[in-house]
Design an enzyme around this catalytic site. Structure first.
Site, PDB file in Angstrom:
ATOM      1  N   HIS A   1      -0.514 -24.369  -7.707  1.00 35.05           N
ATOM      2  CA  HIS A   1       0.441 -23.251  -8.333  1.00 35.05           C
ATOM      3  C   HIS A   1       0.997 -22.720  -6.999  1.00 35.05           C
ATOM      4  O   HIS A   1       0.202 -22.502  -6.267  1.00 35.05           O
ATOM      5  CB  HIS A   1      -0.011 -22.370  -9.567  1.00 35.05           C
TER       6      HIS A   1
ATOM      7  N   CYS B   1       7.602 -24.498  -9.991  1.00 33.30           N
ATOM      8  CA  CYS B   1       7.174 -23.170  -9.348  1.00 33.30           C
ATOM      9  C   CYS B   1       7.482 -23.566  -7.573  1.00 33.30           C
ATOM     10  O   CYS B   1       7.554 -22.420  -6.986  1.00 33.30           O
ATOM     11  CB  CYS B   1       5.468 -23.057  -9.313  1.00 33.30           C
TER      12      CYS B   1
END
Length: 330
Positions: free
Chosen positions: A290, A40
Site C-alpha cells: 500500500h 493508492c
C-alpha cells in the site's frame, strides 16, 4: 574536454519569471482521494503534484486550458480540473474519476491492478509534458526542455568519462526529471548521493571507444548534477534486483538538503532545498502492499494523506518513514 548533449533549444522556453515557487494563496489542506480499486499508487502522486507549489500555481491559473486546442485526452487539462477540485472542494474526499478513466493514455495501468507510484509519476509528468508540446511544430529533442514541466522538474546530469589509457576526458549531458538512487548499503540520503557521484570503473563488455586512442578502452565514469532543477524528485530504489523482495532498511533523509556537493561545481555557493512531500510504501514486496504520503500544504503544516484520510502531523513523523519517493523544492 569533449562535450555532447547540451544544444540550446531554438524554441522559447516557458518564462522562468512566471514560475512562482511559493504558494500564491494560503489555505487549509484539500480533500482526500477515494481508492477506486487498487489506485493508492496514483492517489499519492496526484497528492504530491497537487502540493508542488510552482505546478499548483500554474494549474490554478488555468493558463493551459485557455489556449489548449487538443482533441480528446489532455493530461494538463485533466490535472487543472483535479487540482482545482481537490483544493477548493468542500467535501472531505473526492473521486479522481477523470484520471482513472483515462489511465490507458497515461501509461500501462489498470484501476483494478496495483501499480508502482514511481512509474506513475514518470508517466504522469511525461503525459503533462506532451500536452504542453501538443500543437507545437518544434519536436526536436532540445525543444522538450522548454515546457513548464521541464522548467519545474528538469535538470541536467553530466557524465564525465575518462579514458584510463590516455586520460582523455569526454563530457556527455542528459536531461533528467528525477534521480533514482541505489540504497543497498546506504544509511542515509546523503550516503546514497555520495555513491551516485563516486567515479565508477567501466570495463569488460561495456567498453567505450576513446576518440584519441581510436579503440575500445576501459574508462572511469562520474555522474554529477550539472544544472539543478527547481524541484528535485528522488526515488530510493527499494526493489532488490536479485529477488522480488523489497529493501526495507531505514534511509534517513533531511528536511533541508544542500545539493551542492553532488554537482559539477561542488565548491560553489550552497544549493538549498526543502522537503515538501514524501511517498511511503508498506508491504514485503514491491509488487503489492500500500502507498500513502505526507505533504506540506500551503498553510505550512504537514499532513498524512492516506487515500480518503487527511490528518495533520509533525515533521518528526514525516522524517521517520520508510520513504520511497522524496520531493524537495528550492
Amino acid at each position: 574536454v569533449i562535450g555532447k548533449g547540451m544544444t540550446p533549444s531554438q524554441k522559447k522556453p516557458f518564462p522562468p519569471e512566471k514560475i512562482c515557487m511559493d504558494w500564491r494563496q494560503r489555505r487549509r489542506p484539500g480533500a482526500g482521494l477515494y481508492n477506486l480499486g487498487s489506485t493508492c499508487y496514483l492517489n499519492v502522486i496526484l497528492q504530491c503534484l497537487t502540493y508542488t507549489p510552482p505546478l499548483a500555481n500554474y494549474l490554478l491559473s488555468r493558463q493551459h486550458s485557455q489556449f489548449c486546442g487538443q482533441q480528446g485526452f489532455c493530461m494538463m487539462c485533466t490535472m487543472e480540473e483535479h487540482v482545482q477540485k481537490v483544493l477548493y472542494s468542500s467535501a472531505t474526499a473526492i473521486r479522481p474519476r477523470a484520471v482513472v478513466r483515462d489511465l490507458k493514455f497515461i501509461g500501462e495501468f489498470k484501476p483494478d491492478i496495483p501499480g508502482d507510484a514511481y512509474e506513475f509519476l514518470r508517466c504522469a509528468l511525461s503525459a503533462m509534458h506532451k500536452a504542453c508540446l501538443s500543437g507545437s511544430r518544434d519536436s526536436d529533442d532540445s525543444s522538450q526542455e522548454t515546457t513548464i514541466i521541464y522548467q519545474i522538474f528538469g535538470g541536467f546530469l553530466r557524465s564525465r568519462v575518462t579514458c584510463l589509457s590516455c586520460k582523455t576526458v569526454s563530457d556527455f549531458y542528459e536531461v533528467f526529471l528525477d534521480v533514482l538512487l541505489k540504497i543497498k548499503g546506504a544509511s542515509s540520503l546523503t550516503t546514497a548521493l555520495e555513491d551516485f557521484v563516486t567515479p565508477k570503473q567501466v570495463d569488460g563488455r561495456k567498453r567505450f571507444k576513446c576518440s584519441k586512442c581510436r579503440q575500445k578502452v576501459a574508462v572511469s565514469k562520474m555522474l554529477t548534477v550539472h544544472q539543478a532543477p527547481r524541484v528535485l524528485t528522488v526515488c530510493l530504489g527499494r526493489a532488490d534486483n536479485h529477488s522480488s523482495r523489497k529493501l526495507s532498511q531505514v534511509v534517513e533523509y533531511p528536511e533541508h538538503l544542500d545539493l551542492r556537493p553532488y554537482t559539477s561545481d561542488p565548491a560553489a555557493e550552497p544549493l538549498l532545498y526543502s522537503l515538501y512531500a514524501v511517498v511511503v510504501h508498506t508491504g514485503q514486496t514491491c509488487l503489492g502492499g500500500h502507498f500513502f504520503c505526507y505533504t506540506k500544504a500551503s498553510d505550512e503544516q504537514w499532513y498524512k494523506m492516506n487515500d480518503v484520510s487527511v490528518d495533520s502531523c509533525g515533521i518528526h513523523t514525516v522524517l521517520g518513514q520508510q520513504a520511497y519517493l522524496l520531493f524537495y523544492a528550492r
